[in-house]
Design a protein around this motif. Structure first.
Motif, PDB file in Angstrom:
ATOM      1  N   VAL A  81       0.863  -1.173   0.000  1.00 54.46           N
ATOM      2  CA  VAL A  81       0.000   0.000   0.000  1.00 54.46           C
ATOM      3  C   VAL A  81       0.901   1.224   0.000  1.00 54.46           C
ATOM      4  CG1 VAL A  81      -0.173  -0.027   2.528  1.00 54.46           C
ATOM      5  CG2 VAL A  81      -1.909   1.186   1.207  1.00 54.46           C
ATOM      6  N   VAL A  82       0.424   2.303  -0.609  1.00 57.59           N
ATOM      7  CA  VAL A  82       1.161   3.575  -0.614  1.00 57.59           C
ATOM      8  C   VAL A  82       0.307   4.628   0.068  1.00 57.59           C
ATOM      9  CG1 VAL A  82       2.170   5.406  -2.029  1.00 57.59           C
ATOM     10  CG2 VAL A  82       2.486   3.006  -2.681  1.00 57.59           C
ATOM     11  N   ALA A  83       0.909   5.338   1.029  1.00 58.65           N
ATOM     12  CA  ALA A  83       0.185   6.345   1.796  1.00 58.65           C
ATOM     13  C   ALA A  83       0.692   7.738   1.454  1.00 58.65           C
ATOM     14  CB  ALA A  83       0.380   6.092   3.294  1.00 58.65           C
ATOM     15  N   TYR A  84      -0.255   8.654   1.247  1.00 57.21           N
ATOM     16  CA  TYR A  84       0.094  10.070   1.163  1.00 57.21           C
ATOM     17  C   TYR A  84       0.004  10.619   2.577  1.00 57.21           C
ATOM     18  CZ  TYR A  84      -0.153  15.045   0.078  1.00 57.21           C
ATOM     19  OH  TYR A  84       0.061  16.399   0.044  1.00 57.21           O
ATOM     20  N   LEU A  85       1.148  10.807   3.205  1.00 58.75           N
ATOM     21  CA  LEU A  85       1.238  11.159   4.616  1.00 58.75           C
ATOM     22  C   LEU A  85       1.233  12.687   4.765  1.00 58.75           C
ATOM     23  CD1 LEU A  85       1.998   9.567   7.461  1.00 58.75           C
ATOM     24  CD2 LEU A  85       4.149  10.803   7.105  1.00 58.75           C
ATOM     25  N   CYS A  86       0.060  13.277   4.618  1.00 55.89           N
ATOM     26  CA  CYS A  86      -0.057  14.728   4.766  1.00 55.89           C
ATOM     27  C   CYS A  86      -1.514  15.047   5.055  1.00 55.89           C
ATOM     28  CB  CYS A  86       0.411  15.450   3.512  1.00 55.89           C
ATOM     29  SG  CYS A  86       0.355  17.250   3.656  1.00 55.89           S
ATOM     30  N   THR A  87      -1.770  15.679   6.189  1.00 50.55           N
ATOM     31  CA  THR A  87      -3.153  15.997   6.530  1.00 50.55           C
ATOM     32  C   THR A  87      -3.656  17.161   5.697  1.00 50.55           C
ATOM     33  OG1 THR A  87      -2.426  15.532   8.799  1.00 50.55           O
ATOM     34  CG2 THR A  87      -4.716  16.128   8.497  1.00 50.55           C
ATOM     35  N   SER A  88      -2.965  18.294   5.752  1.00 49.27           N
ATOM     36  CA  SER A  88      -3.471  19.487   5.066  1.00 49.27           C
ATOM     37  C   SER A  88      -3.549  19.284   3.561  1.00 49.27           C
ATOM     38  CB  SER A  88      -2.601  20.703   5.394  1.00 49.27           C
ATOM     39  OG  SER A  88      -1.261  20.515   4.951  1.00 49.27           O
ATOM     40  N   GLY A  89      -2.540  18.613   2.990  1.00 48.18           N
ATOM     41  CA  GLY A  89      -2.553  18.384   1.553  1.00 48.18           C
ATOM     42  C   GLY A  89      -3.693  17.496   1.102  1.00 48.18           C
ATOM     43  N   SER A  90      -4.213  16.663   2.011  1.00 51.25           N
ATOM     44  CA  SER A  90      -5.303  15.763   1.625  1.00 51.25           C
ATOM     45  C   SER A  90      -6.681  16.285   2.029  1.00 51.25           C
ATOM     46  CB  SER A  90      -5.068  14.352   2.179  1.00 51.25           C
ATOM     47  OG  SER A  90      -4.825  14.357   3.574  1.00 51.25           O
ATOM     48  N   PHE A  91      -6.755  17.392   2.812  1.00 51.05           N
ATOM     49  CA  PHE A  91      -8.080  17.967   3.092  1.00 51.05           C
ATOM     50  C   PHE A  91      -8.309  19.318   2.423  1.00 51.05           C
ATOM     51  CE2 PHE A  91      -6.073  19.691   7.193  1.00 51.05           C
ATOM     52  CZ  PHE A  91      -6.164  21.038   6.859  1.00 51.05           C
ATOM     53  N   VAL A  92      -7.250  19.979   1.954  1.00 49.99           N
ATOM     54  CA  VAL A  92      -7.360  21.385   1.559  1.00 49.99           C
ATOM     55  C   VAL A  92      -8.349  21.622   0.422  1.00 49.99           C
ATOM     56  CG1 VAL A  92      -5.414  21.295  -0.075  1.00 49.99           C
ATOM     57  CG2 VAL A  92      -6.014  23.471   1.074  1.00 49.99           C
ATOM     58  N   ASN A  93      -8.531  20.645  -0.457  1.00 52.51           N
ATOM     59  CA  ASN A  93      -9.441  20.818  -1.593  1.00 52.51           C
ATOM     60  C   ASN A  93     -10.720  20.001  -1.456  1.00 52.51           C
ATOM     61  OD1 ASN A  93      -7.800  22.630  -3.094  1.00 52.51           O
ATOM     62  ND2 ASN A  93      -6.497  20.911  -3.693  1.00 52.51           N
ATOM     63  N   GLY A  94     -10.992  19.464  -0.266  1.00 58.01           N
ATOM     64  CA  GLY A  94     -12.247  18.759  -0.053  1.00 58.01           C
ATOM     65  C   GLY A  94     -12.164  17.269  -0.296  1.00 58.01           C
ATOM     66  N   ILE A  95     -13.290  16.594  -0.013  1.00 64.01           N
ATOM     67  CA  ILE A  95     -13.314  15.132  -0.032  1.00 64.01           C
ATOM     68  C   ILE A  95     -13.173  14.561  -1.432  1.00 64.01           C
ATOM     69  CG2 ILE A  95     -15.846  15.017  -0.105  1.00 64.01           C
ATOM     70  CD1 ILE A  95     -13.469  12.612   1.793  1.00 64.01           C
ATOM     71  N   ASP A  96     -13.733  15.219  -2.445  1.00 63.20           N
ATOM     72  CA  ASP A  96     -13.603  14.693  -3.810  1.00 63.20           C
ATOM     73  C   ASP A  96     -12.145  14.708  -4.260  1.00 63.20           C
ATOM     74  OD1 ASP A  96     -16.300  14.170  -4.018  1.00 63.20           O
ATOM     75  OD2 ASP A  96     -16.768  16.018  -5.089  1.00 63.20           O
ATOM     76  N   TYR A  97     -11.429  15.770  -3.901  1.00 63.22           N
ATOM     77  CA  TYR A  97     -10.020  15.835  -4.275  1.00 63.22           C
ATOM     78  C   TYR A  97      -9.207  14.796  -3.499  1.00 63.22           C
ATOM     79  CZ  TYR A  97      -5.568  17.770  -5.791  1.00 63.22           C
ATOM     80  OH  TYR A  97      -4.329  17.929  -6.362  1.00 63.22           O
TER      81      TYR A  97
END
Length: 246
Positions: A81-97
């Motif tokens: 599995v590959v994880a994008y380990l960043c909170t702000s980068g994964s919420f900043v544009n909303g759930i669809d992004y």
């Protein structure tokens, strides 16, 4: 020389997690504390951006093209599995992004993918939580984007605090973080979410859960839980909620 080569069997077979981290991550050591011995973490980083921690940085480090490149950089060692380990980068544009980021990682060849904010949503749904308190190291604008993201998935932010830091987040002391978590709590909150994978929290979770009587959810904890869940492996480390959903 007479050697018993059975004594040299091994090493322990490793199972891998690919980790795509923002260029400024300084908490690799904390990440390793969340996984069992047979799991290896294979890190890649997004390109350096000469900007402070901000809305702009969150946008820059969440460019799907950078995530695809970083994914391909770790595929040769066969992560499960590959994880994008960043909170702000994964919420900043909303759930669809957020969902588009996991798709970009899988399209680049990963067998499975998670993001930190996506892992947060999974846990909130698993625990049936609808009201949370929030602590972030960000400025007010970026913290507001987290509130918006939580609202999108049906979770109310009943109280919130932020540190207003533009850098050096990994240098914040445990004492300061604990004091601000306690201050951010609200009696109506069912849990507390502490945002940012670069904010040290590992040793705070257990004592604060005992003091507050509610789950303390932290970014690295959530991300590693979501990865290990897909690998059907138990997470290690503190957090009463982990035993409830694992």
């Amino acid at each position: 020389m007479d050697l018993d080569f059975l004594a040299f069997e091994g090493p322990l077979a490793q199972r891998g997690i690919g980790v795509i981290a923002p260029f400024d991550l300084a908490l690799e050591r904390e990440l390793w504390r969340w996984v069992p011995m047979e799991v290896s973490l294979h890190l890649a980083r997004t390109p350096y951006e000469p900007v402070p921690v901000s809305m702009e940085m969150a946008q820059l480090v969440s460019d799907s093209r950078h995530l695809a490149t970083a994914t391909r950089d770790v595929l040769h060692v066969e992560p499960e599995v590959v994880a994008y380990l960043c909170t702000s980068g994964s919420f900043v544009n909303g759930i669809d992004y957020e969902r588009s980021l996991t798709k970009a990682i899988c399209d680049a060849g990963a067998p499975d993918a998670v993001t930190t904010s996506g892992a947060l949503v999974e846990v909130l749904h698993q625990l049936d939580l609808h009201r949370v308190s929030v602590l972030t190291p960000y400025d007010a604008d970026l913290t507001g984007k987290l509130h918006d993201f939580l609202a999108e998935v049906g979770v109310d932010t009943v109280s919130s605090d932020h540190l207003g830091l533009g850098g050096g987040i990994w240098k914040v002391s445990y004492r300061t973080i604990a004091e601000r978590i306690l201050a951010a709590d609200h009696r109506d909150a069912e849990a507390i979410f502490v945002s940012c994978t670069n904010l040290p929290t590992f040793d705070l979770i257990e004592p604060l859960e005992k003091a507050l009587g509610k789950p303390v959810l932290t970014a690295n904890q959530l991300t590693m839980w979501a990865c290990l869940r897909r690998m059907r492996l138990p997470i290690v480390g503190p957090g009463q909620w982990l035993r409830e959903v694992s």
